[in-house]
Scaffold this motif. Sequence first.
Motif, PDB file in Angstrom:
ATOM      1  N   LYS A 114       0.840  -1.203   0.000  1.00 38.31           N
ATOM      2  CA  LYS A 114       0.000   0.000   0.000  1.00 38.31           C
ATOM      3  C   LYS A 114       0.872   1.249   0.000  1.00 38.31           C
ATOM      4  N   LEU A 115       1.950   1.212   0.761  1.00 39.98           N
ATOM      5  CA  LEU A 115       2.868   2.354   0.823  1.00 39.98           C
ATOM      6  C   LEU A 115       3.522   2.591  -0.533  1.00 39.98           C
ATOM      7  N   ALA A 116       3.899   1.524  -1.214  1.00 36.12           N
ATOM      8  CA  ALA A 116       4.524   1.661  -2.532  1.00 36.12           C
ATOM      9  C   ALA A 116       3.544   2.226  -3.554  1.00 36.12           C
ATOM     10  N   ASN A 117       2.252   1.890  -3.405  1.00 31.47           N
ATOM     11  CA  ASN A 117       1.236   2.351  -4.352  1.00 31.47           C
ATOM     12  C   ASN A 117       0.613   3.686  -3.961  1.00 31.47           C
ATOM     13  N   ALA A 118       0.974   4.206  -2.814  1.00 33.25           N
ATOM     14  CA  ALA A 118       0.372   5.461  -2.340  1.00 33.25           C
ATOM     15  C   ALA A 118       1.213   6.668  -2.734  1.00 33.25           C
ATOM     16  N   GLY A 119       2.056   6.493  -3.719  1.00 31.40           N
ATOM     17  CA  GLY A 119       2.919   7.592  -4.148  1.00 31.40           C
ATOM     18  C   GLY A 119       2.130   8.737  -4.750  1.00 31.40           C
ATOM     19  N   GLY A 120       2.736   9.877  -4.744  1.00 31.84           N
ATOM     20  CA  GLY A 120       2.116  11.074  -5.314  1.00 31.84           C
ATOM     21  C   GLY A 120       2.176  11.043  -6.831  1.00 31.84           C
ATOM     22  N   PRO A 121       1.809  12.132  -7.448  1.00 29.22           N
ATOM     23  CA  PRO A 121       1.814  12.197  -8.909  1.00 29.22           C
ATOM     24  C   PRO A 121       3.232  12.079  -9.478  1.00 29.22           C
ATOM     25  N   LYS A 122       3.299  11.536 -10.661  1.00 24.19           N
ATOM     26  CA  LYS A 122       4.602  11.328 -11.310  1.00 24.19           C
ATOM     27  C   LYS A 122       5.146  12.606 -11.947  1.00 24.19           C
ATOM     28  N   ARG A 123       4.234  13.564 -12.241  1.00 24.63           N
ATOM     29  CA  ARG A 123       4.650  14.808 -12.896  1.00 24.63           C
ATOM     30  C   ARG A 123       4.091  15.995 -12.129  1.00 24.63           C
ATOM     31  N   PRO A 124       4.692  17.169 -12.292  1.00 24.69           N
ATOM     32  CA  PRO A 124       4.181  18.361 -11.600  1.00 24.69           C
ATOM     33  C   PRO A 124       2.857  18.859 -12.179  1.00 24.69           C
ATOM     34  N   PHE A 125       2.176  19.713 -11.419  1.00 25.27           N
ATOM     35  CA  PHE A 125       0.857  20.233 -11.784  1.00 25.27           C
ATOM     36  C   PHE A 125       0.856  20.854 -13.171  1.00 25.27           C
ATOM     37  N   ASP A 126       1.799  21.756 -13.438  1.00 25.35           N
ATOM     38  CA  ASP A 126       1.804  22.475 -14.714  1.00 25.35           C
ATOM     39  C   ASP A 126       1.908  21.527 -15.898  1.00 25.35           C
ATOM     40  N   GLU A 127       2.706  20.487 -15.752  1.00 22.59           N
ATOM     41  CA  GLU A 127       2.873  19.538 -16.846  1.00 22.59           C
ATOM     42  C   GLU A 127       1.612  18.688 -17.051  1.00 22.59           C
ATOM     43  N   MET A 128       0.950  18.331 -15.956  1.00 24.05           N
ATOM     44  CA  MET A 128      -0.245  17.493 -16.049  1.00 24.05           C
ATOM     45  C   MET A 128      -1.437  18.242 -16.645  1.00 24.05           C
ATOM     46  N   PHE A 129      -1.577  19.532 -16.311  1.00 24.54           N
ATOM     47  CA  PHE A 129      -2.765  20.271 -16.723  1.00 24.54           C
ATOM     48  C   PHE A 129      -2.537  21.184 -17.925  1.00 24.54           C
ATOM     49  N   GLU A 130      -1.322  21.228 -18.435  1.00 29.55           N
ATOM     50  CA  GLU A 130      -0.995  22.152 -19.514  1.00 29.55           C
ATOM     51  C   GLU A 130      -1.896  21.956 -20.742  1.00 29.55           C
ATOM     52  N   LEU A 131      -1.998  20.734 -21.235  1.00 34.17           N
ATOM     53  CA  LEU A 131      -2.785  20.491 -22.445  1.00 34.17           C
ATOM     54  C   LEU A 131      -4.278  20.715 -22.210  1.00 34.17           C
ATOM     55  N   ALA A 132      -4.768  20.290 -21.048  1.00 35.64           N
ATOM     56  CA  ALA A 132      -6.190  20.494 -20.753  1.00 35.64           C
ATOM     57  C   ALA A 132      -6.517  21.976 -20.684  1.00 35.64           C
ATOM     58  N   MET A 133      -5.652  22.749 -20.051  1.00 30.44           N
ATOM     59  CA  MET A 133      -5.903  24.188 -19.929  1.00 30.44           C
ATOM     60  C   MET A 133      -5.811  24.872 -21.298  1.00 30.44           C
ATOM     61  N   LYS A 134      -4.897  24.414 -22.149  1.00 28.32           N
ATOM     62  CA  LYS A 134      -4.812  24.983 -23.501  1.00 28.32           C
ATOM     63  C   LYS A 134      -6.095  24.712 -24.280  1.00 28.32           C
ATOM     64  N   PHE A 135      -6.592  23.495 -24.150  1.00 26.57           N
ATOM     65  CA  PHE A 135      -7.822  23.157 -24.861  1.00 26.57           C
ATOM     66  C   PHE A 135      -8.993  23.978 -24.335  1.00 26.57           C
ATOM     67  N   LEU A 136      -9.138  24.035 -23.010  1.00 29.69           N
ATOM     68  CA  LEU A 136     -10.263  24.759 -22.426  1.00 29.69           C
ATOM     69  C   LEU A 136     -10.202  26.253 -22.732  1.00 29.69           C
ATOM     70  N   SER A 137      -8.998  26.797 -22.782  1.00 31.56           N
ATOM     71  CA  SER A 137      -8.881  28.243 -22.986  1.00 31.56           C
ATOM     72  C   SER A 137      -9.139  28.662 -24.430  1.00 31.56           C
ATOM     73  N   ASN A 138      -8.931  27.750 -25.396  1.00 33.06           N
ATOM     74  CA  ASN A 138      -9.124  28.161 -26.783  1.00 33.06           C
ATOM     75  C   ASN A 138      -9.412  26.963 -27.696  1.00 33.06           C
ATOM     76  N   PRO A 139     -10.640  26.421 -27.658  1.00 27.74           N
ATOM     77  CA  PRO A 139     -10.961  25.295 -28.549  1.00 27.74           C
ATOM     78  C   PRO A 139     -10.952  25.711 -30.018  1.00 27.74           C
ATOM     79  N   GLN A 140     -11.188  26.995 -30.269  1.00 27.15           N
ATOM     80  CA  GLN A 140     -11.192  27.515 -31.645  1.00 27.15           C
ATOM     81  C   GLN A 140      -9.835  27.309 -32.309  1.00 27.15           C
ATOM     82  N   LYS A 141      -8.762  27.496 -31.558  1.00 28.15           N
ATOM     83  CA  LYS A 141      -7.414  27.354 -32.108  1.00 28.15           C
ATOM     84  C   LYS A 141      -7.151  25.902 -32.527  1.00 28.15           C
ATOM     85  N   ILE A 142      -7.620  24.966 -31.718  1.00 25.20           N
ATOM     86  CA  ILE A 142      -7.430  23.552 -32.041  1.00 25.20           C
ATOM     87  C   ILE A 142      -8.272  23.184 -33.261  1.00 25.20           C
TER      88      ILE A 142
END
Length: 195
Positions: A114-142
Motif C-alpha cells: 500500500k505504501l509503494a502504491n500510495a505515491g504522489g503524482p509522477k509529474r508536476p501540476f503544470d505539466e499534467m494540466f498544460e494540455l487540458a488548460m490549452k484546450f479549455l482556454s481556446n478550442p477555436q485554435k485547435i
Amino acid sequence: RHPYYMCFKKGCGSYRKSIRRDKIEGEFAHLLNDIQPTTWMMDFAKGMFRDIWSQLLAQTASKQKSLQKEVKDIQRKADQLLERIVEADNPRLITAYETKLAAFERDKLIAEEKLANAGGPKRPFDEMFELAMKFLSNPQKIWASGQIEHRLSVLRLAFSGPLHYSRETGFRTPNLSFPFSMLGGKNMEKSKVAD
C-alpha cells in the motif's frame, strides 16, 4: 471545389438541400469563440485546480506517513514476538507464536505494498494540466488546425450532444460539456453574476 453540407434527415424542411461549407463552418467558428472562457475565468479555474492538487498532495503525504507508522508498528510487534519465541519452551506455545508471526509478516507486506502504491503524482501540476488548460482556454485554435482528429476531439470534448443547425437561424443552443458549461463563455461577461 465547391464544398457543401447536406441534410439527410427525412421529415426535415431542409431534407436533401445543401448549405455552403463556408457558411456553416464560419458560424461554427463563431460558436466556438462564444463558448471560449474569459481569461479571468481560466485563471480562476487554474487556481482552483492548483488548490485541489495541493490538497491531494497533502492527503497523499498524510497517508504515506500513516502507512510508514503502520509498517514500523507491525515490525515492532513481530520483533517482540520473536523474543517470546526464543524464551518459550512449550512446543504448542511456540507454534502459536509462529502462526501469529506469519500473520504479522503478511500484514507488513500488505502495508508495504500500500505504501509503494500510495505515491504522489509522477509529474508536476503544470505539466499534467498544460494540455487540458490549452484546450479549455481556446478550442477555436485547435479546431482551426484543420486536422480531422483534432476537430473530432473538439466536438467530443466541447459538446455533450450533437449540434442542431437551422437554415434560418444557424446553430441552435448547444449542449455544452461540463467543463465549458461551468467555465461559462464570453457571453458570461454580460451576465450580472457575483464573482
